[in-house]
Design a protein around this motif. Structure first.
Motif, short mmCIF file in Angstrom:
data_model
loop_
_atom_site.label_atom_id
_atom_site.label_comp_id
_atom_site.label_asym_id
_atom_site.label_seq_id
_atom_site.Cartn_x
_atom_site.Cartn_y
_atom_site.Cartn_z
N UNK A 17 -9.49 -1.21 5.69
CA UNK A 17 -8.99 -2.30 5.03
C UNK A 17 -8.23 -1.70 3.85
N UNK A 18 -8.50 -0.45 3.22
CA UNK A 18 -7.94 0.04 2.36
C UNK A 18 -6.48 0.52 2.52
N UNK A 19 -6.26 1.05 3.81
CA UNK A 19 -4.95 1.59 4.35
C UNK A 19 -4.26 0.38 4.51
N UNK A 20 -4.60 -0.56 5.19
CA UNK A 20 -3.74 -1.91 5.50
C UNK A 20 -3.54 -2.62 4.20
N UNK A 21 -4.22 -2.54 3.27
CA UNK A 21 -3.82 -3.18 1.99
C UNK A 21 -2.68 -2.40 1.29
N UNK A 22 -2.89 -1.01 1.07
CA UNK A 22 -2.05 -0.11 0.55
C UNK A 22 -0.85 -0.11 1.22
N UNK A 23 -0.71 -0.26 2.46
CA UNK A 23 0.37 -0.14 3.13
C UNK A 23 1.15 -1.60 3.46
N UNK A 24 0.36 -2.50 3.28
CA UNK A 24 1.02 -3.74 3.52
C UNK A 24 1.04 -4.32 4.62
N UNK A 25 -0.02 -3.85 5.35
CA UNK A 25 -0.12 -4.20 6.89
C UNK A 25 -0.85 -5.53 6.99
N UNK A 76 1.75 3.81 13.91
CA UNK A 76 2.34 2.58 14.35
C UNK A 76 3.50 2.22 13.32
N UNK A 77 3.18 2.52 12.21
CA UNK A 77 3.86 2.16 11.10
C UNK A 77 4.77 3.06 10.16
N UNK A 78 4.81 4.43 10.90
CA UNK A 78 5.33 5.32 10.29
C UNK A 78 5.00 5.53 8.70
N UNK A 79 3.85 5.66 8.60
CA UNK A 79 3.20 6.03 7.40
C UNK A 79 3.21 7.45 6.99
N UNK A 80 4.12 8.00 7.14
CA UNK A 80 4.21 9.48 7.07
C UNK A 80 3.64 10.06 5.70
N UNK A 81 3.45 9.39 4.68
CA UNK A 81 3.06 9.62 3.42
C UNK A 81 1.45 9.61 3.70
N UNK A 82 1.01 8.85 4.30
CA UNK A 82 -0.36 8.54 4.39
C UNK A 82 -0.84 9.57 5.49
N UNK A 83 0.07 10.05 6.27
CA UNK A 83 -0.49 11.06 7.48
C UNK A 83 0.86 11.79 7.86
N UNK A 84 1.06 12.87 6.99
CA UNK A 84 2.18 13.60 7.02
C UNK A 84 2.40 14.33 8.39
N UNK A 85 3.98 14.50 8.62
CA UNK A 85 4.05 14.99 10.01
C UNK A 85 3.83 16.61 10.22
N UNK A 86 4.36 17.20 8.98
CA UNK A 86 4.39 18.64 9.05
C UNK A 86 2.98 19.24 9.62
N UNK A 87 3.14 20.16 10.33
CA UNK A 87 1.91 20.68 11.18
C UNK A 87 0.80 21.06 10.43
#
Ligand SMILES: N[C@@H](CCC(=O)N[C@@H](CS)C(=O)NCC(=O)O)C(=O)O
Length: 196
Positions: A17-25, A76-87
């Motif tokens: 719920x926290x992620x969906x609220x913070x990301x506006x999903x 799904x929502x390209x939330x790269x700040x929440x789950x960064x892509x660099x390895x």
């Protein structure tokens, strides 16, 4: 639109719920009456054979395990700040997500499930096991947060949401964090307050 099968006192549902609220999903909650055993009824077991919330549904796609749900939503929502892509950054987030599930969560469940939610049915030996393990777990968090505002760097990620949901859960047993962990937890609460 996502549907999240949810119970308000679940730390595992809370982090989603926290992620969906913070990301506006956009999402809707489907309450699972765990206090009435709904999670063990056939209709829910068809959604998650582990008889656990949360479960995410999107059309005919269904997913359980809260941290897998967090990762899926980020993808799904390209939330790269929440789950960064660099390895290496992603690996650090994954490290804390896994640590939370494997190390912190069992201790939190030992304490909170047995001393709060099970009432008279709680097992004092399990509570004692949790209370004995907790200082080591919290010391690991404390060390990580000594030189970093969030667990995987200067900005919050899904690792922080996942771990913070367990710190909230400890509050049910009147256990508060201290040291560097206390301002980190306040930062997490402030983020969530701002988003809701
Ligand atoms: N590893 C799972 C744990 C989920 C979990 O333990 N959910 C609890 C509520 S916080 C539950 O539904 N428990 C009921 C049961 O295990 O029968 C996740 O992260 O989603």
């Amino acid at each position: 639109m996502y549907t999240l099968y949810h119970f308000p006192h679940s730390q595992h549902a809370r982090r989603v719920v926290s992620l969906m609220e913070l990301a506006g999903i956009p999402y809707q909650l489907q309450h699972v009456a765990m206090d009435e055993g709904e999670h063990a009824a056939p209709a829910f077991l068809a959604r998650n054979p582990n008889h656990q919330v949360p479960v995410l549904e999107q059309g005919d796609f269904r997913l359980w395990e809260s941290n897998a749900i967090l990762r899926y939503l980020c993808e799904q929502h390209n939330l790269d700040a929440w789950y960064p892509r660099p390895a290496r950054q992603r690996a650090r987030v994954d490290q804390w997500l896994d640590w939370n599930q494997c190390r912190l969560a069992p201790t939190v469940v030992d304490i909170v499930l047995h001393s709060v939610f099970l009432g008279d049915q709680g097992d004092p030996q399990v509570i004692a096991r949790g209370r004995q393990a907790l200082p080591e777990r919290l010391a690991i968090l404390e060390q990580a947060l000594a030189d970093s505002a969030f667990l995987a760097g200067d900005t919050p990620t899904i690792a922080d949401l996942s771990v913070a949901s367990n710190i909230t859960q400890l509050g049910y047993a009147d256990i508060a964090v201290s040291g560097h962990t206390a301002p980190w937890y306040q930062r997490m609460l402030a983020l969530e307050t701002a988003a809701t």
